[in-house]
Write a protein that holds these residues in place. Structure first.
Motif, PDB file in Angstrom:
ATOM      1  N   ILE A   1      51.119 -19.905   6.643  1.00 32.76           N
ATOM      2  CA  ILE A   1      50.499 -18.616   6.995  1.00 32.76           C
ATOM      3  C   ILE A   1      49.012 -18.615   6.602  1.00 32.76           C
ATOM      4  O   ILE A   1      48.165 -18.076   7.325  1.00 32.76           O
ATOM      5  N   ALA A   2      48.679 -19.258   5.484  1.00 32.35           N
ATOM      6  CA  ALA A   2      47.268 -19.364   5.087  1.00 32.35           C
ATOM      7  C   ALA A   2      46.490 -20.176   6.117  1.00 32.35           C
ATOM      8  O   ALA A   2      45.374 -19.818   6.500  1.00 32.35           O
TER       9      ALA A   2
ATOM     10  N   LYS B   1      56.331 -20.204   1.118  1.00 35.30           N
ATOM     11  CA  LYS B   1      55.158 -19.775   0.362  1.00 35.30           C
ATOM     12  C   LYS B   1      54.553 -18.494   0.947  1.00 35.30           C
ATOM     13  O   LYS B   1      53.373 -18.436   1.280  1.00 35.30           O
ATOM     14  N   VAL B   2      55.405 -17.498   1.134  1.00 32.95           N
ATOM     15  CA  VAL B   2      54.964 -16.208   1.658  1.00 32.95           C
ATOM     16  C   VAL B   2      55.589 -15.045   0.902  1.00 32.95           C
ATOM     17  O   VAL B   2      56.670 -15.167   0.315  1.00 32.95           O
TER      18      VAL B   2
ATOM     19  N   GLU C   1      52.411 -12.562   4.118  1.00 32.72           N
ATOM     20  CA  GLU C   1      51.186 -12.823   3.359  1.00 32.72           C
ATOM     21  C   GLU C   1      51.352 -14.152   2.629  1.00 32.72           C
ATOM     22  O   GLU C   1      52.376 -14.362   1.969  1.00 32.72           O
ATOM     23  N   PRO C   2      50.375 -15.062   2.723  1.00 31.81           N
ATOM     24  CA  PRO C   2      50.521 -16.339   2.031  1.00 31.81           C
ATOM     25  C   PRO C   2      50.455 -16.177   0.514  1.00 31.81           C
ATOM     26  O   PRO C   2      49.704 -15.341   0.012  1.00 31.81           O
TER      27      PRO C   2
ATOM     28  N   ALA D   1      51.149 -12.266  10.730  1.00 27.31           N
ATOM     29  CA  ALA D   1      50.408 -12.838   9.594  1.00 27.31           C
ATOM     30  C   ALA D   1      49.343 -11.853   9.137  1.00 27.31           C
ATOM     31  O   ALA D   1      48.569 -11.348   9.963  1.00 27.31           O
ATOM     32  N   VAL D   2      49.335 -11.570   7.837  1.00 32.40           N
ATOM     33  CA  VAL D   2      48.361 -10.621   7.280  1.00 32.40           C
ATOM     34  C   VAL D   2      47.734 -11.197   6.010  1.00 32.40           C
ATOM     35  O   VAL D   2      48.325 -12.037   5.329  1.00 32.40           O
TER      36      VAL D   2
END
Ligand code: ZN
Length: 133
Positions: A66-67, A41-42, A58-59, A12-13
């Motif tokens: 991920i967010a 949603k990434v 990345e979200p 996750a970034v």
């Protein structure tokens, strides 16, 4: 079970573009491609490392899982993905063993793959993905 290899490790970034600098320019890994996965949603960037990959996530929305992960834990390893040849069959087999699944049915993943997640409660809190190409 037909798990054959570590397909990829999901990381996750905050920003795929910023994180890619390390993997591409510092480590010298080959960028296979970028993709957007609406179901998760990434935004995704895949780097090749031997027969495995590093998947940067990345979200694209504040309600992306991920967010939520980034908010709780910050950037870091998000999941491990095992390569399978028959994701439907593997999910069925796991459910027969009463393994708690996030996805009872496979869904579309990055790069045209079919994926399913095992619930972290069933796997010692390691979020585990099954991935068929
Ligand atoms: Zn993944």
């Amino acid at each position: 079970m037909d798990l054959s290899k570590i397909d990829h490790i999901g990381i996750a970034v905050e920003s795929v573009d910023e994180a890619s600098v390390f993997y591409r320019d510092v480590l010298g890994l080959e960028l296979i491609g970028t993709d957007e996965v609406p179901s998760q949603k990434v935004r995704v960037a895949m780097f090749k490392i031997g027969e495995s990959k590093i998947e940067l996530l990345e979200p694209t929305s504040p309600d992306s899982s991920i967010a939520v992960f980034l908010e709780k834990k910050g950037q870091g390893i998000h999941h491990i993905a095992y390569g399978v040849t028959d994701v439907n069959g593997t999910v069925t087999e796991l459910m027969e063993k009463e393994v708690k699944m996030i996805d009872k049915e496979p869904r579309p993943g990055a790069g045209g793959s079919k994926i399913a997640f095992i619930h972290p409660r069933a796997s010692g809190r390691v979020l585990t993905e099954l991935c068929q190409h």
